[in-house]
Write a protein that holds these residues in place. Structure first.
Motif, mmCIF file in Angstrom:
data_model
loop_
_atom_site.group_PDB
_atom_site.id
_atom_site.type_symbol
_atom_site.label_atom_id
_atom_site.label_comp_id
_atom_site.label_asym_id
_atom_site.label_seq_id
_atom_site.Cartn_x
_atom_site.Cartn_y
_atom_site.Cartn_z
ATOM 1 N N PRO A 67 2.551 -0.088 -24.220
ATOM 2 C CA PRO A 67 3.982 0.084 -23.699
ATOM 3 C C PRO A 67 4.908 -0.711 -24.711
ATOM 4 C CG PRO A 67 2.864 -1.218 -22.067
ATOM 5 C CD PRO A 67 1.853 -0.544 -22.742
ATOM 6 N N LEU A 68 4.134 -1.456 -25.545
ATOM 7 C CA LEU A 68 5.051 -2.531 -26.190
ATOM 8 C C LEU A 68 5.490 -1.701 -27.668
ATOM 9 C CD1 LEU A 68 3.494 -5.793 -26.260
ATOM 10 C CD2 LEU A 68 5.714 -5.344 -25.034
ATOM 11 N N GLY A 69 4.754 -0.810 -27.994
ATOM 12 C CA GLY A 69 4.985 0.140 -28.858
ATOM 13 C C GLY A 69 4.537 -0.267 -30.374
ATOM 14 N N ARG A 70 4.575 0.757 -31.138
ATOM 15 C CA ARG A 70 3.765 0.272 -32.674
ATOM 16 C C ARG A 70 4.711 -1.050 -33.276
ATOM 17 N NH1 ARG A 70 1.804 -1.524 -36.459
ATOM 18 N NH2 ARG A 70 1.436 -0.527 -38.328
ATOM 19 N N GLY A 71 5.975 -1.202 -33.330
ATOM 20 C CA GLY A 71 6.346 -2.168 -33.684
ATOM 21 C C GLY A 71 6.086 -3.709 -33.396
ATOM 22 N N ALA A 72 5.536 -3.936 -32.299
ATOM 23 C CA ALA A 72 5.014 -5.040 -31.628
ATOM 24 C C ALA A 72 3.734 -5.612 -32.223
ATOM 25 C CB ALA A 72 5.032 -4.964 -30.199
ATOM 26 N N PHE A 73 3.012 -4.825 -33.127
ATOM 27 C CA PHE A 73 1.571 -5.030 -33.552
ATOM 28 C C PHE A 73 1.634 -4.931 -35.098
ATOM 29 C CE2 PHE A 73 1.133 -3.107 -29.303
ATOM 30 C CZ PHE A 73 0.455 -4.053 -28.722
ATOM 31 N N ARG A 74 0.696 -5.797 -35.764
ATOM 32 C CA ARG A 74 0.617 -5.887 -37.188
ATOM 33 C C ARG A 74 -0.922 -5.566 -37.230
ATOM 34 N NH1 ARG A 74 4.982 -6.079 -36.071
ATOM 35 N NH2 ARG A 74 6.315 -7.614 -36.605
ATOM 36 N N ILE A 75 -0.953 -4.414 -38.064
ATOM 37 C CA ILE A 75 -2.316 -3.903 -38.318
ATOM 38 C C ILE A 75 -2.900 -4.047 -39.832
ATOM 39 C CG2 ILE A 75 -3.619 -1.622 -38.550
ATOM 40 C CD1 ILE A 75 -2.190 -0.467 -36.276
ATOM 41 N N ILE A 76 -4.010 -4.590 -39.961
ATOM 42 C CA ILE A 76 -4.474 -4.863 -41.129
ATOM 43 C C ILE A 76 -5.484 -4.007 -41.488
ATOM 44 C CG2 ILE A 76 -5.576 -6.678 -42.708
ATOM 45 C CD1 ILE A 76 -4.400 -8.578 -40.530
ATOM 46 N N SER A 77 -5.741 -3.263 -42.654
ATOM 47 C CA SER A 77 -6.635 -2.505 -42.882
ATOM 48 C C SER A 77 -7.023 -2.596 -44.521
ATOM 49 C CB SER A 77 -6.696 -0.942 -42.624
ATOM 50 O OG SER A 77 -7.896 -0.255 -42.468
ATOM 51 N N LYS A 78 -8.436 -2.068 -44.636
ATOM 52 C CA LYS A 78 -8.774 -2.058 -46.052
ATOM 53 C C LYS A 78 -9.501 -0.905 -46.483
ATOM 54 C CE LYS A 78 -10.714 -6.644 -44.395
ATOM 55 N NZ LYS A 78 -10.473 -5.773 -42.745
ATOM 56 N N GLY A 79 -9.411 -0.632 -47.860
ATOM 57 C CA GLY A 79 -9.812 0.465 -48.693
ATOM 58 C C GLY A 79 -10.504 0.083 -50.011
ATOM 59 N N GLY A 80 -11.249 1.042 -50.418
ATOM 60 C CA GLY A 80 -11.814 0.655 -51.980
ATOM 61 C C GLY A 80 -13.041 -0.195 -51.663
ATOM 62 N N HIS A 81 -14.123 0.482 -52.126
ATOM 63 C CA HIS A 81 -15.355 -0.504 -51.712
ATOM 64 C C HIS A 81 -16.467 -0.089 -52.943
ATOM 65 C CE1 HIS A 81 -18.235 -2.818 -50.032
ATOM 66 N NE2 HIS A 81 -17.501 -2.986 -48.885
ATOM 67 N N PRO A 82 -16.396 -0.283 -54.115
ATOM 68 C CA PRO A 82 -17.145 0.388 -55.187
ATOM 69 C C PRO A 82 -18.716 -0.053 -54.888
ATOM 70 C CG PRO A 82 -15.756 -1.437 -56.070
ATOM 71 C CD PRO A 82 -15.163 -1.134 -54.680
ATOM 72 N N SER A 83 -18.775 -1.502 -54.373
ATOM 73 C CA SER A 83 -20.153 -1.906 -54.316
ATOM 74 C C SER A 83 -20.883 -0.966 -53.220
ATOM 75 C CB SER A 83 -20.226 -3.260 -54.008
ATOM 76 O OG SER A 83 -19.770 -3.428 -52.489
ATOM 77 N N VAL A 84 -20.413 -0.206 -52.372
ATOM 78 C CA VAL A 84 -20.984 0.473 -51.329
ATOM 79 C C VAL A 84 -21.265 2.082 -52.096
ATOM 80 C CG1 VAL A 84 -20.888 1.662 -49.057
ATOM 81 C CG2 VAL A 84 -20.533 -0.841 -49.238
ATOM 82 N N TRP A 85 -20.102 2.601 -52.459
ATOM 83 C CA TRP A 85 -20.087 3.849 -52.718
ATOM 84 C C TRP A 85 -20.619 4.096 -54.097
ATOM 85 C CZ3 TRP A 85 -19.372 5.469 -48.365
ATOM 86 C CH2 TRP A 85 -18.388 4.816 -47.424
ATOM 87 N N ARG A 86 -20.773 2.919 -54.700
ATOM 88 C CA ARG A 86 -21.532 3.145 -56.161
ATOM 89 C C ARG A 86 -20.802 3.959 -57.080
ATOM 90 N NH1 ARG A 86 -26.560 0.798 -55.251
ATOM 91 N NH2 ARG A 86 -27.210 0.715 -53.259
ATOM 92 N N THR A 87 -19.529 4.114 -57.066
ATOM 93 C CA THR A 87 -18.747 4.927 -57.901
ATOM 94 C C THR A 87 -17.570 3.769 -58.343
ATOM 95 O OG1 THR A 87 -17.594 6.099 -56.200
ATOM 96 C CG2 THR A 87 -19.650 7.142 -57.065
ATOM 97 N N PRO A 88 -16.961 4.052 -59.348
ATOM 98 C CA PRO A 88 -15.832 3.206 -59.668
ATOM 99 C C PRO A 88 -14.698 3.353 -58.935
ATOM 100 C CG PRO A 88 -16.804 4.108 -61.838
ATOM 101 C CD PRO A 88 -17.579 5.110 -60.637
ATOM 102 N N LEU A 89 -13.990 2.351 -58.702
ATOM 103 C CA LEU A 89 -12.589 2.586 -57.742
ATOM 104 C C LEU A 89 -11.696 3.183 -58.735
ATOM 105 C CD1 LEU A 89 -11.015 1.726 -55.539
ATOM 106 C CD2 LEU A 89 -10.134 -0.275 -56.693
#
Length: 303
Positions: A67-89
Protein backbone atom coordinates in the motif's frame (compact mmCIF):
# COMPACT_ATOMS: atom_id res chain seq x y z
CA UNK A 1 25.93 11.99 -1.30
CA UNK A 2 23.45 11.24 1.47
CA UNK A 3 20.90 8.68 0.44
CA UNK A 4 17.36 8.10 1.59
CA UNK A 5 18.18 4.44 1.87
CA UNK A 6 17.79 2.72 5.23
CA UNK A 7 21.14 2.06 6.88
CA UNK A 8 20.32 -1.63 7.13
CA UNK A 9 19.37 -3.13 3.77
CA UNK A 10 17.59 -6.47 3.48
CA UNK A 11 19.48 -8.96 1.34
CA UNK A 12 17.15 -11.18 -0.69
CA UNK A 13 19.46 -13.65 -2.44
CA UNK A 14 17.73 -16.55 -0.61
CA UNK A 15 14.25 -15.56 -1.87
CA UNK A 16 14.30 -17.74 -4.95
CA UNK A 17 11.32 -16.78 -7.09
CA UNK A 18 11.38 -19.77 -9.45
CA UNK A 19 12.28 -23.45 -9.00
CA UNK A 20 15.93 -24.25 -9.61
CA UNK A 21 18.49 -26.90 -8.77
CA UNK A 22 19.24 -25.33 -5.36
CA UNK A 23 16.00 -26.70 -3.94
CA UNK A 24 17.18 -26.13 -0.37
CA UNK A 25 17.17 -22.40 -1.09
CA UNK A 26 13.61 -22.06 -2.39
CA UNK A 27 11.47 -19.71 -0.31
CA UNK A 28 7.70 -19.82 -0.78
CA UNK A 29 6.14 -16.47 -1.60
CA UNK A 30 4.35 -16.30 1.74
CA UNK A 31 7.59 -16.78 3.63
CA UNK A 32 9.39 -14.13 1.58
CA UNK A 33 6.48 -11.71 2.05
CA UNK A 34 6.54 -12.29 5.81
CA UNK A 35 10.21 -11.29 6.00
CA UNK A 36 9.73 -8.32 3.67
CA UNK A 37 6.70 -7.09 5.62
CA UNK A 38 8.54 -7.54 8.89
CA UNK A 39 11.50 -5.59 7.56
CA UNK A 40 9.28 -2.69 6.52
CA UNK A 41 7.64 -2.63 9.94
CA UNK A 42 11.11 -2.39 11.48
CA UNK A 43 11.96 0.64 9.34
CA UNK A 44 13.81 -1.00 6.46
CA UNK A 45 12.86 0.48 3.10
CA UNK A 46 15.65 -0.99 0.94
CA UNK A 47 16.09 -4.39 -0.67
CA UNK A 48 19.20 -5.80 -2.34
CA UNK A 49 18.79 -8.22 -5.23
CA UNK A 50 20.50 -9.10 -8.52
CA UNK A 51 19.81 -10.66 -11.89
CA UNK A 52 21.63 -13.83 -10.89
CA UNK A 53 19.91 -14.20 -7.48
CA UNK A 54 16.51 -15.18 -8.94
CA UNK A 55 14.87 -13.10 -6.21
CA UNK A 56 13.85 -10.07 -8.27
CA UNK A 57 10.40 -11.58 -8.84
CA UNK A 58 9.75 -11.95 -5.11
CA UNK A 59 10.88 -8.39 -4.39
CA UNK A 60 8.92 -6.98 -7.32
CA UNK A 61 5.66 -8.67 -6.36
CA UNK A 62 5.96 -7.43 -2.80
CA UNK A 63 6.69 -3.83 -3.76
CA UNK A 64 3.93 -3.69 -6.41
CA UNK A 65 1.20 -4.80 -4.03
CA UNK A 66 2.36 -2.86 -0.97
CA UNK A 67 0.00 0.00 0.00
CA UNK A 68 2.89 2.44 0.45
CA UNK A 69 3.64 2.30 -3.28
CA UNK A 70 6.83 2.03 -5.30
CA UNK A 71 8.16 5.42 -4.21
CA UNK A 72 8.45 4.29 -0.59
CA UNK A 73 11.07 1.66 -1.40
CA UNK A 74 14.65 1.57 -2.63
CA UNK A 75 15.57 -1.34 -4.86
CA UNK A 76 19.19 -2.26 -5.50
CA UNK A 77 19.92 -4.70 -8.29
CA UNK A 78 22.99 -5.83 -10.20
CA UNK A 79 23.90 -7.03 -13.65
CA UNK A 80 27.01 -8.00 -15.55
CA UNK A 81 28.89 -11.10 -14.44
CA UNK A 82 31.69 -12.12 -16.83
CA UNK A 83 33.19 -14.68 -14.44
CA UNK A 84 29.98 -16.73 -14.50
CA UNK A 85 28.91 -16.35 -18.11
CA UNK A 86 32.53 -16.83 -19.30
CA UNK A 87 32.05 -14.20 -21.97
CA UNK A 88 33.27 -10.59 -21.94
CA UNK A 89 31.04 -7.87 -20.57
CA UNK A 90 29.43 -5.90 -23.39
CA UNK A 91 27.09 -2.96 -23.65
CA UNK A 92 24.45 -5.19 -25.24
CA UNK A 93 24.67 -7.73 -22.42
CA UNK A 94 24.44 -5.07 -19.71
CA UNK A 95 21.43 -3.37 -21.34
CA UNK A 96 19.70 -6.72 -21.82
CA UNK A 97 20.24 -7.73 -18.21
CA UNK A 98 18.92 -4.38 -17.02
CA UNK A 99 15.75 -4.80 -19.07
CA UNK A 100 15.39 -8.37 -17.76
CA UNK A 101 15.67 -7.07 -14.20
CA UNK A 102 13.07 -4.37 -14.82
CA UNK A 103 10.64 -6.95 -16.19
CA UNK A 104 11.22 -9.31 -13.26
CA UNK A 105 10.77 -6.49 -10.76
CA UNK A 106 7.74 -5.11 -12.56
CA UNK A 107 9.02 -1.55 -12.28
CA UNK A 108 10.21 1.08 -14.74
CA UNK A 109 13.27 2.11 -12.74
CA UNK A 110 15.84 0.75 -10.28
CA UNK A 111 17.09 3.04 -7.52
CA UNK A 112 20.68 1.76 -7.52
CA UNK A 113 22.03 -0.42 -10.34
CA UNK A 114 25.45 -1.98 -9.81
CA UNK A 115 27.84 -3.74 -12.14
CA UNK A 116 27.94 -7.02 -10.22
CA UNK A 117 31.54 -7.84 -11.11
CA UNK A 118 34.17 -5.82 -12.89
CA UNK A 119 35.58 -7.02 -16.18
CA UNK A 120 39.18 -5.72 -16.25
CA UNK A 121 39.39 -6.52 -19.98
CA UNK A 122 36.96 -3.69 -20.70
CA UNK A 123 38.51 -0.20 -20.46
CA UNK A 124 37.30 1.84 -17.47
CA UNK A 125 36.27 4.70 -19.75
CA UNK A 126 33.97 2.39 -21.72
CA UNK A 127 32.24 1.06 -18.58
CA UNK A 128 31.89 4.60 -17.25
CA UNK A 129 30.25 5.64 -20.52
CA UNK A 130 27.80 2.73 -20.27
CA UNK A 131 27.01 3.81 -16.70
CA UNK A 132 26.18 7.34 -17.80
CA UNK A 133 24.05 5.93 -20.62
CA UNK A 134 22.03 3.92 -18.10
CA UNK A 135 21.41 7.05 -16.04
CA UNK A 136 20.33 9.05 -19.07
CA UNK A 137 17.86 6.32 -20.01
CA UNK A 138 15.93 6.98 -16.80
CA UNK A 139 15.83 3.25 -16.09
CA UNK A 140 18.22 3.65 -13.15
CA UNK A 141 18.54 6.55 -10.71
CA UNK A 142 22.04 5.74 -9.43
CA UNK A 143 24.87 3.59 -10.78
CA UNK A 144 27.78 1.90 -9.12
CA UNK A 145 30.16 -1.02 -8.93
CA UNK A 146 30.27 -4.16 -6.83
CA UNK A 147 33.46 -6.17 -6.30
CA UNK A 148 35.64 -3.41 -7.69
CA UNK A 149 39.29 -2.84 -6.84
CA UNK A 150 40.43 0.56 -5.64
CA UNK A 151 42.55 1.32 -8.74
CA UNK A 152 39.61 0.56 -11.04
CA UNK A 153 37.23 2.58 -8.88
CA UNK A 154 39.55 5.57 -9.18
CA UNK A 155 39.60 5.10 -12.95
CA UNK A 156 35.80 4.97 -13.13
CA UNK A 157 35.48 8.12 -11.00
CA UNK A 158 37.92 10.02 -13.21
CA UNK A 159 35.55 9.60 -16.16
CA UNK A 160 32.32 9.90 -14.17
CA UNK A 161 33.31 13.29 -12.75
CA UNK A 162 32.85 14.80 -16.19
CA UNK A 163 29.18 13.80 -16.03
CA UNK A 164 28.90 14.81 -12.35
CA UNK A 165 28.08 11.24 -11.36
CA UNK A 166 28.86 9.89 -7.88
CA UNK A 167 29.01 6.07 -8.00
CA UNK A 168 27.85 3.65 -5.33
CA UNK A 169 30.30 0.95 -4.25
CA UNK A 170 29.64 -2.50 -2.80
CA UNK A 171 32.29 -4.88 -1.47
CA UNK A 172 32.60 -7.33 1.39
CA UNK A 173 33.32 -5.42 4.60
CA UNK A 174 33.06 -6.66 8.16
CA UNK A 175 34.78 -6.73 11.55
CA UNK A 176 36.48 -10.05 10.84
CA UNK A 177 39.87 -10.71 9.34
CA UNK A 178 39.90 -11.08 5.59
CA UNK A 179 40.14 -14.76 4.66
CA UNK A 180 43.16 -15.94 2.74
CA UNK A 181 42.37 -15.76 -0.94
CA UNK A 182 39.19 -14.49 -2.56
CA UNK A 183 35.86 -15.99 -1.50
CA UNK A 184 35.01 -16.52 -5.17
CA UNK A 185 36.44 -15.31 -8.46
CA UNK A 186 36.40 -11.53 -8.60
CA UNK A 187 35.20 -10.99 -5.02
CA UNK A 188 36.60 -7.97 -3.20
CA UNK A 189 37.01 -8.01 0.59
CA UNK A 190 38.12 -4.65 2.02
CA UNK A 191 37.66 -5.56 5.69
CA UNK A 192 41.33 -4.98 6.49
CA UNK A 193 42.09 -2.54 3.69
CA UNK A 194 42.32 0.77 5.56
CA UNK A 195 43.43 2.63 2.43
CA UNK A 196 40.28 1.61 0.54
CA UNK A 197 37.95 2.32 3.48
CA UNK A 198 39.51 5.75 4.05
CA UNK A 199 39.16 6.55 0.35
CA UNK A 200 35.43 5.83 0.53
CA UNK A 201 35.06 7.91 3.69
CA UNK A 202 37.14 10.87 2.52
CA UNK A 203 35.33 11.06 -0.81
CA UNK A 204 31.85 10.59 0.67
CA UNK A 205 31.04 7.63 -1.57
CA UNK A 206 27.86 5.72 -0.68
CA UNK A 207 28.83 2.18 0.23
CA UNK A 208 26.96 -1.12 0.61
CA UNK A 209 28.78 -3.63 2.82
CA UNK A 210 27.85 -7.18 1.92
CA UNK A 211 28.59 -10.17 4.19
CA UNK A 212 28.63 -7.81 7.22
CA UNK A 213 28.70 -10.83 9.53
CA UNK A 214 31.08 -12.83 7.37
CA UNK A 215 28.46 -15.30 6.10
CA UNK A 216 28.47 -17.15 9.39
CA UNK A 217 32.19 -16.68 10.03
CA UNK A 218 31.48 -14.60 13.13
CA UNK A 219 29.89 -17.55 14.91
CA UNK A 220 32.52 -19.97 13.61
CA UNK A 221 35.31 -17.68 14.80
CA UNK A 222 33.89 -17.66 18.30
CA UNK A 223 33.22 -21.40 18.34
CA UNK A 224 36.78 -22.13 17.21
CA UNK A 225 38.59 -19.25 18.89
CA UNK A 226 41.44 -21.45 20.10
CA UNK A 227 42.23 -22.45 16.52
CA UNK A 228 42.39 -18.92 15.14
CA UNK A 229 45.43 -16.82 14.33
CA UNK A 230 46.63 -14.35 17.01
CA UNK A 231 45.17 -11.41 15.06
CA UNK A 232 41.79 -13.16 14.87
CA UNK A 233 41.90 -13.91 18.59
CA UNK A 234 42.49 -10.23 19.38
CA UNK A 235 39.65 -9.13 17.17
CA UNK A 236 37.16 -11.67 18.53
CA UNK A 237 38.22 -10.85 22.08
CA UNK A 238 37.61 -7.21 21.30
CA UNK A 239 34.16 -8.00 19.93
CA UNK A 240 33.29 -9.94 23.05
CA UNK A 241 34.53 -7.11 25.26
CA UNK A 242 32.48 -4.51 23.38
CA UNK A 243 29.40 -6.72 23.43
CA UNK A 244 29.66 -6.82 27.21
CA UNK A 245 30.31 -3.09 27.44
CA UNK A 246 27.28 -2.09 25.35
CA UNK A 247 25.17 -5.05 26.47
CA UNK A 248 24.33 -6.23 22.95
CA UNK A 249 25.03 -9.42 20.94
CA UNK A 250 28.29 -9.64 19.01
CA UNK A 251 26.43 -9.46 15.68
CA UNK A 252 25.04 -6.07 16.72
CA UNK A 253 28.53 -4.80 17.56
CA UNK A 254 29.75 -6.05 14.17
CA UNK A 255 26.96 -4.19 12.34
CA UNK A 256 27.35 -1.02 14.39
CA UNK A 257 31.05 -1.05 13.49
CA UNK A 258 30.12 -0.81 9.80
CA UNK A 259 27.43 1.84 10.23
CA UNK A 260 29.71 4.08 12.26
CA UNK A 261 32.50 3.94 9.73
CA UNK A 262 30.77 6.67 7.71
CA UNK A 263 27.27 8.23 7.55
CA UNK A 264 26.60 6.78 4.10
CA UNK A 265 27.79 3.25 4.81
CA UNK A 266 25.00 0.66 4.70
CA UNK A 267 24.98 -3.00 5.77
CA UNK A 268 23.25 -5.60 3.60
CA UNK A 269 21.80 -8.21 5.97
CA UNK A 270 20.48 -11.43 4.50
CA UNK A 271 18.31 -13.43 6.87
CA UNK A 272 15.21 -15.56 6.63
CA UNK A 273 14.32 -15.16 10.32
CA UNK A 274 12.51 -12.12 11.69
CA UNK A 275 13.95 -12.52 15.17
CA UNK A 276 17.47 -12.31 13.74
CA UNK A 277 16.55 -9.24 11.73
CA UNK A 278 14.96 -7.61 14.75
CA UNK A 279 18.15 -8.25 16.72
CA UNK A 280 20.26 -6.80 13.92
CA UNK A 281 18.24 -3.58 14.05
CA UNK A 282 19.65 -2.93 17.51
CA UNK A 283 22.81 -1.78 15.72
CA UNK A 284 20.96 1.49 15.07
CA UNK A 285 20.12 2.15 18.70
CA UNK A 286 23.48 3.03 20.25
CA UNK A 287 26.66 4.95 19.50
CA UNK A 288 29.94 3.14 19.86
CA UNK A 289 32.77 5.49 20.79
CA UNK A 290 35.28 6.39 18.08
CA UNK A 291 38.04 4.79 20.12
CA UNK A 292 36.09 1.55 20.44
CA UNK A 293 35.38 1.45 16.72
CA UNK A 294 39.01 2.16 15.80
CA UNK A 295 40.20 -0.43 18.30
CA UNK A 296 38.00 -3.01 16.64
CA UNK A 297 39.30 -2.07 13.21
CA UNK A 298 42.94 -2.31 14.22
CA UNK A 299 43.23 -4.21 17.52
CA UNK A 300 46.76 -3.94 18.89
CA UNK A 301 46.43 -6.12 21.92
CA UNK A 302 44.30 -8.80 23.48
CA UNK A 303 41.50 -7.19 25.50
Amino acid sequence: MKSEMSRIVLGTDWMIAVPNLASWNIAPTKRADAILNGAVEMGINSFDTARMYWSEGAVGRFVRKHPLGRGAFRIISKGGHPSVWRTPLTRKKLLRQLDDSLRALGTDYIDVYLLHYDDPKVPAQVIAEWSVELLKSGKVHNVGYSNVSLPRLKEFRAYLREANVVPWVSNEFNALSASDGERWKGAQNISRDGTYVNYLRENGLPFLAYSPLGRGDLKRCIDRLAERKPEDERRISRLISLGQKYNVPLSVIALNYILQTAPNFHAVVGTSKLDHLNENMRALTFQMSEGDRDGLAFPSCSC
